[in-house]
Design an enzyme around this catalytic site. Sequence first.
Site, PDB file in Angstrom:
ATOM      1  N   ALA A  65       0.884  -1.302   0.389  1.00  0.00           N
ATOM      2  CA  ALA A  65      -0.315   0.107  -0.168  1.00  0.00           C
ATOM      3  C   ALA A  65       0.952   1.149   0.031  1.00  0.00           C
ATOM      4  O   ALA A  65       1.572   0.981   0.938  1.00  0.00           O
ATOM      5  CB  ALA A  65      -0.751   0.103   0.874  1.00  0.00           C
ATOM      6  N   GLY A 108       0.759  -4.904   0.999  1.00  0.00           N
ATOM      7  CA  GLY A 108      -0.740  -4.944   0.408  1.00  0.00           C
ATOM      8  C   GLY A 108      -0.333  -5.140  -1.227  1.00  0.00           C
ATOM      9  O   GLY A 108      -1.259  -5.973  -1.696  1.00  0.00           O
ATOM     10  N   GLU A 111      -1.053  -8.888  -0.988  1.00  0.00           N
ATOM     11  CA  GLU A 111      -1.916  -9.042  -0.409  1.00  0.00           C
ATOM     12  C   GLU A 111      -3.120  -9.248  -1.079  1.00  0.00           C
ATOM     13  O   GLU A 111      -4.331 -10.132  -1.450  1.00  0.00           O
ATOM     14  CB  GLU A 111      -2.647  -8.392   0.645  1.00  0.00           C
ATOM     15  CG  GLU A 111      -2.502  -8.738   2.146  1.00  0.00           C
ATOM     16  CD  GLU A 111      -2.184  -7.157   2.887  1.00  0.00           C
ATOM     17  OE1 GLU A 111      -1.842  -6.239   2.510  1.00  0.00           O
ATOM     18  OE2 GLU A 111      -2.705  -7.217   4.633  1.00  0.00           O
ATOM     19  N   GLU A 131       4.398  -4.552   6.679  1.00  0.00           N
ATOM     20  CA  GLU A 131       4.111  -3.960   8.146  1.00  0.00           C
ATOM     21  C   GLU A 131       4.611  -3.093   9.662  1.00  0.00           C
ATOM     22  O   GLU A 131       4.683  -2.721   9.452  1.00  0.00           O
ATOM     23  CB  GLU A 131       1.875  -4.040   8.138  1.00  0.00           C
ATOM     24  CG  GLU A 131       2.274  -3.958   6.894  1.00  0.00           C
ATOM     25  CD  GLU A 131       1.813  -5.303   5.360  1.00  0.00           C
ATOM     26  OE1 GLU A 131       2.463  -6.419   5.882  1.00  0.00           O
ATOM     27  OE2 GLU A 131       0.672  -5.062   4.666  1.00  0.00           O
TER      28      GLU A 131
END
Length: 257
Positions: A65, A108, A111, A131
């Site tokens: 992300a 992300g 993911e 993260e």
Amino acid sequence: MSYETIIVETRGKVGLVTLNRPKALNALNSQVIGEINAVLDGFERDPGIGAIVITGSEKAFAAGADILEMKAKTYPESYLEDFITTWDRIGQRRKPIIAAVAGYALGGGCELAMMCDFILAADTAKFGQPEIKLGVMPGAGGTQRLTRFVGKSKAMEMCLTGRLMDAAEAERVGLVSRIVPAADLVAEAMKVAAQIADLSLPAVMMTKESVNRSYETTLAEGVRFERRVFHAMFAMADQKEGMAAFAEKRPADFKNR
Ligand code: CAA
């Protein structure tokens, strides 16, 4: 429609989405996710599309992300905008999606790859949920999907330390279906997607739905669900054609594809 953060192509019955923010290693900001969802909406509606490939660059599938976009967010802001929830729509698509991963698939990015139906990895691929090093944890399904893919011990180690997993380890533990040389990655993913797109589309979609059901229910319920769908398939012209073609020793000519 034109997109700024992804490149979209259609080759035969396969849609190809290439993440394209090279300066940020394909970091996933709200624009990227919005554009992926918009293009997937179109592919879902398009009867000419039977399978989709999502890929990145040689260096990065996606490095996570977008940290710069989210670093100043507050709790009420992320709650009110329901931050990340639109990402889930990628994992709820009905047509098959293959992730073709080279380079970094972190946070992300890992993911996003796990939201796809299966992952083909280049020998250069590196997966991780780093993260924790940012003072947070995975927020797009990583603690849940990684655990289901690789088991608790390895998922816990990766989420608690941020250690990256190379392609060989990812294949060994079942995170990826196969490893291919980096230079062949997209061609191989497109070839596999084209094979799937040439089959009966309803049979493919029902199979995807049934495999995914195994993540959401008990074994007994899942088997019951599978049986109902399997029975329903005998109402499809493609079942009659597929089995007739086998009996007549000729290639099947599926109509619903
Ligand atoms: N967000 C925003 N920008 C990012 C980014 C990210 N996740 N990852 C890389 N970039 C940017 C860098 O800031 C840098 O930009 P500038 O050139 O403008 O400085 C550019 O991409 C290139 O990155 P590096 O110089 O760091 O490249 P490198 O080869 O030295 O290192 C890397 C590569 C190891 C992937 C490193 O970039 C890195 O650690 N990135 C962050 C990985 C990460 O922590 N991901 C998790 C994000 S949080 C998340 O995803 C939450 C969630 O679950 C939803």
